[in-house]
Design a protein around this motif. Structure first.
Motif, PDB file in Angstrom:
ATOM      1  N   SER A  71       0.786  -1.122  -0.096  1.00  0.00           N
ATOM      2  CA  SER A  71       0.165  -0.092  -0.021  1.00  0.00           C
ATOM      3  C   SER A  71       0.970   1.126   0.057  1.00  0.00           C
ATOM      4  N   ASP A  72       1.817   1.180  -0.834  1.00  0.00           N
ATOM      5  CA  ASP A  72       2.795   2.357  -1.075  1.00  0.00           C
ATOM      6  C   ASP A  72       3.600   2.520   0.305  1.00  0.00           C
ATOM      7  N   GLU A  73       3.781   1.503   1.180  1.00  0.00           N
ATOM      8  CA  GLU A  73       4.604   1.689   2.507  1.00  0.00           C
ATOM      9  C   GLU A  73       5.934   1.837   2.125  1.00  0.00           C
ATOM     10  N   SER A  75       9.049   3.208  -0.205  1.00  0.00           N
ATOM     11  CA  SER A  75       9.352   4.338  -1.013  1.00  0.00           C
ATOM     12  C   SER A  75       9.534   3.704  -2.336  1.00  0.00           C
ATOM     13  N   ASP A  99       3.210   0.309  -9.574  1.00  0.00           N
ATOM     14  CA  ASP A  99       2.085   0.888  -8.912  1.00  0.00           C
ATOM     15  C   ASP A  99       1.291   2.117  -9.853  1.00  0.00           C
ATOM     16  N   TYR A 102       3.336   6.397  -7.823  1.00  0.00           N
ATOM     17  CA  TYR A 102       3.733   7.171  -6.639  1.00  0.00           C
ATOM     18  C   TYR A 102       3.530   8.625  -6.539  1.00  0.00           C
ATOM     19  N   PHE A 130      -3.092   7.207  -5.539  1.00  0.00           N
ATOM     20  CA  PHE A 130      -1.960   7.011  -4.657  1.00  0.00           C
ATOM     21  C   PHE A 130      -2.323   7.598  -3.336  1.00  0.00           C
ATOM     22  N   PRO A 131      -2.161   7.094  -1.991  1.00  0.00           N
ATOM     23  CA  PRO A 131      -1.656   5.758  -2.046  1.00  0.00           C
ATOM     24  C   PRO A 131      -2.516   4.529  -2.360  1.00  0.00           C
ATOM     25  N   LYS A 132      -2.073   3.555  -3.087  1.00  0.00           N
ATOM     26  CA  LYS A 132      -2.776   2.601  -3.494  1.00  0.00           C
ATOM     27  C   LYS A 132      -3.133   1.567  -2.273  1.00  0.00           C
TER      28      LYS A 132
ATOM     29  N   GLY C 103       1.975  11.370   1.439  1.00  0.00           N
ATOM     30  CA  GLY C 103       0.831  10.368   0.948  1.00  0.00           C
ATOM     31  C   GLY C 103      -0.444  10.613   1.963  1.00  0.00           C
ATOM     32  N   THR C 107       1.613   6.650   5.162  1.00  0.00           N
ATOM     33  CA  THR C 107       2.812   7.091   4.876  1.00  0.00           C
ATOM     34  C   THR C 107       3.463   8.072   5.570  1.00  0.00           C
TER      35      THR C 107
END
Lengths: 309, 309, 309, 309
Positions: A71-73, A75, A99, A102, A130-132, C103, C107
């Motif tokens: 989940s875009d944790e 970078s 993804d 970003y 984003f964030p997905k 984010g 994030t």
């Protein structure tokens, strides 16, 4: 390493063609190209040795290996750090899971140009916000506006150096429950915006909605899928549907999870006695990582050095 | 996560004690503490869930995961990048394989202070020459001069902030074939130079030389081993020898290698049909990475946000 | 290094108090604390030697040093890599420019917990939308919904380990032209959400709107400013307004830009003759980086080693 | 950016020739090519705008910017992280200071292949022992055995992909006080081992020993120097000696040190009033980093996005 696509290659197994050109050639071959998911240098090396001609640097699997959620944790540069390990581990072309890019068109083009620089063959971008969240989790998947995502694709195309580097547009329209017509409209818009291929994603247990999409798409661009949930579909069916690429996105990581859980539970409960015969020997690991090559090179490059020391 | 050492911990499972203090307390308990090897965030999380009280960030396994050889091919900061993922993946204390310290006393103390900063519990340094070769490979293992290695240990001790952070001195005297007396002399010199524990390494198929060392050592400092080759020795024997820590250094990685090889060969040869039931489901992966916690937190932290949006 | 706040410190100039506690103590002192902007290890060391008691790891300046725009072009981990260099370069507490948190709440909390781990004293988050644009550029600044930003602050607070680590909430209401009332409402909402201090930002050439804000704020939390455009205001005025911190955010980087431009033009046009007497000698650089300490340590730690070699 | 070497370039100023080919062509031109030292993206951008045709990614300056000593305190990947910023900041070819190659032939070839991958034009390796000390510090410079260093150069050559990527061999024989004959013998041995150019280093206040070397060398390979201490020598003298490249290795960093010291002292002592007119405006910084290009691109790529939002 088995190199399945016969090209002239140098002593180290490297092709004079760019990674993007290699990937394009593979997807242009008749029948779906099998693309194996990898999440680090080790899994990439194993996939290459097994015979796969191309790799998928999976966002889910790289995130999981790093210990975080998809989940875009992580970078985008942390992920590209892992992509670099995947790229360096073999001579195969690597398609990178980018993804949503970003952020906006600008962060996306920074991601793809950096991916190109480190030797990837292409990047796949998906039309979510984003964030997905990983496509297999929950029902809150929000699609990005079509035109915004098209602008993102165009910006990436314009920023790249190698015209063969592939931009793959992934639509999450079916994941978001937006229906077949929306998925087709989006894929067409992305084609017009400059995408080189389309990734149509589905989490249904059968191939039905993928099949509908593929038939209506009529081969306007190469079509890729990741049959994680509809894995029971025979490969012949994917060929019949005219698909260019089938991505086994996360099976290797999932196999590792099961094996490491068993190893830990076995060691914790009873020690290594029953585990030992079921796991790779160190020599097997050393073969995989080519320790003998280093020993040979020591002889080649250090011989004179030892005389002089 | 199962936390086996009962301490007061916060909501997120974190102890008020420093990682070094946690590790020291574990090694001081009666009987050998079982320390599980990890090479990334995923393997660390799995080891923690299986019940192990401490982790070993293995140089061999992190190198292999990165796709390189355990011969200082990864830089020390690349390895610390992986160590950080291991540390962040659980609340367990992590002992870091620091190889030879990547050069001299100065590079070694930079490594240990950076390891301390990112939350490790201790670093193990070995008395070989940089660049090193993995202890299980070949016969060219060159020992560093005793006094030079002692100076390295002292420099590390002096540079650390937390007095509980552990410096473990590993002697490769038995690996290098230098004999028991040399191993004992070195261990004693390292104790005098400020080491907090000794790691005595052997690659014999039986525990004999370890047993001789342990009896002669007489518990002057906590003693650690990694019974990779002498795995048939029962745990009770390690307890009888008065060992403080037993490290299962590479079994988890080796289990993953076998599983990923099988998965790749199976997918390549026949597709996912027979593989699928043998590997972790995505839900199992999502549980391991606690996706539900994120969903809960979204409700907690975004609720007001959605009203205000 | 000159340590201006008198605390008991160890041999290496390090305080037993946490970085967050040091920063809180400084901001609690009467009169505004002067916080110097830094963008790498070198600028941090120079600022510390000049006497400043605290540092600001500036997003604009770190981005510029990296060669990119202050519009989230660098990833959050790239920036934290530079922050780590700033932190390690001195014993001073470092307040980190965390932009919008890269984010959402998740994030953002990953950013702040990582910043805490690498030794920062606090993070400042601003209430704009990701990707942001530098506050001094253009008129397209979009504020985040108040409640969403409040949720982000709360999530960060909950994720931190050290209760003294500071969360500074920066409102861009004045930058966005939303007016004084909106700025005050937002600051109060952020206070209620758990912020430890407020950063009120303005790009007016005079202090007027800052003064209005400060008077209306009535010291509910420590107030910080960065007088980049209203630099003509005397420091006494900032003291009268009850400000806790004054950040010289980008002057050091801007001084370096002018100097490096001149050096390049001079070298290109005429060679080093007239430039040489105007720039630091190498010995000055070596003093700044304490090369003599390393020489001393070589004697201390390698003496025995050389005997033994 | 001013592109001084007239090649056909794309819209973004990039040449179709490889970085190595660009650097080779520059060094083959009549008269010494002026190569400007850079240590981050900002200094690289400034050097490119001033007109220099090539950059030197200086180990001393990158280390200093990171806040550490030029004694292998930064890891090789940390330094390559900075090199990547230097490379990305302009279209100029970048010659990378690779120090001793960070260990043996194997670590050295890992460094050069990674440098090639991220877009550098060449790497300079020096014949000292790892960990090295900066050439201007102290008298303890130990030369590596000739044959060992030759093996290192050969290993690097064999591992590279682009035959135009340059391997520059730097001999420290004069720095170590080993005399002219030794310097010439080493340079010849390195030529035979595959070096593409020779860097002869001296720390004398006059050009005498460089001149002796250059005359005796007789142009067997391109010769590079860094006249840090013998800066009073006129450029014409370097041309007369047949030198191919003159590296202004550290002047830009030293100029920045002086400027940042002044800025910090001025701000600390009296505030920004007298400093402000002497430093770059923010607009100057924004011009240098091309913020207007981003604003233009936003219009180009987001227009449709905003309609669709």
């Amino acid at each position: 390493m088995t190199i399945t696509n016969s090209q002239s290659r140098d002593r180290l197994g490297r092709s004079p063609r760019s990674p993007g050109a290699l990937l394009r050639a593979l997807l242009a071959e008749p029948g779906p190209t099998l693309v194996m998911g990898a999440h680090d240098g080790l899994s990439a090396r194993i996939a290459a040795e097994a015979g796969f001609p191309a790799l998928w640097a999976s966002g889910l699997c790289m995130s999981t290996a790093l210990g975080v959620r998809d989940s875009d944790e992580a970078s985008w540069t942390e992920l590209l750090g892992m992509v670099a390990r995947v790229v360096e581990a073999s001579a195969l072309p690597v398609l990178v899971d980018g993804d949503t890019g970003y952020g906006n068109f600008n962060t996306a083009r920074r991601f793809v140009t950096r991916a190109e620089r480190i030797g990837a063959a292409g990047v796949c971008l998906e039309d979510k916000v984003f964030p997905k969240m990983n496509s297999f989790v929950g029902d809150g998947h929000v699609l990005a506006p079509v035109a915004e995502f098209g602008g993102k694709l165009a910006a990436c195309r314009d920023a790249l150096r190698d015209p063969d580097f592939m931009i793959v547009a992934r639509t999450e329209a079916l994941i978001a429950g937006a229906g077949l017509a929306e998925a087709l409209d989006r894929a067409e818009a992305y084609r017009l915006a400059g995408a080189d291929a389309v990734f149509i994603h589905s989490r249904k247990p059968t191939v039905t909605e993928i099949a509908e999409f593929a038939r209506a798409w009529e081969g306007r661009l190469p079509l890729l899928i990741a049959p994680t949930t509809y894995h029971a579909t025979p490969l012949e069916e994917f060929a019949r549907l005219g698909l260019s690429g089938v991505i086994w996105a996360n099976q290797s990581m999932r196999a590792a999870v099961t094996a490491m859980k068993r190893a830990c539970h076995s060691l914790w409960a009873e020690g290594p006695v029953s585990l030992e015969p079921t796991i790779a020997s160190l020599d097997e690991v050393f073969d995989l990582m080519r320790y003998q090559d280093l020993a040979d090179d020591e002889k080649r490059y250090e011989a004179r050095g030892q005389d002089g020391a």
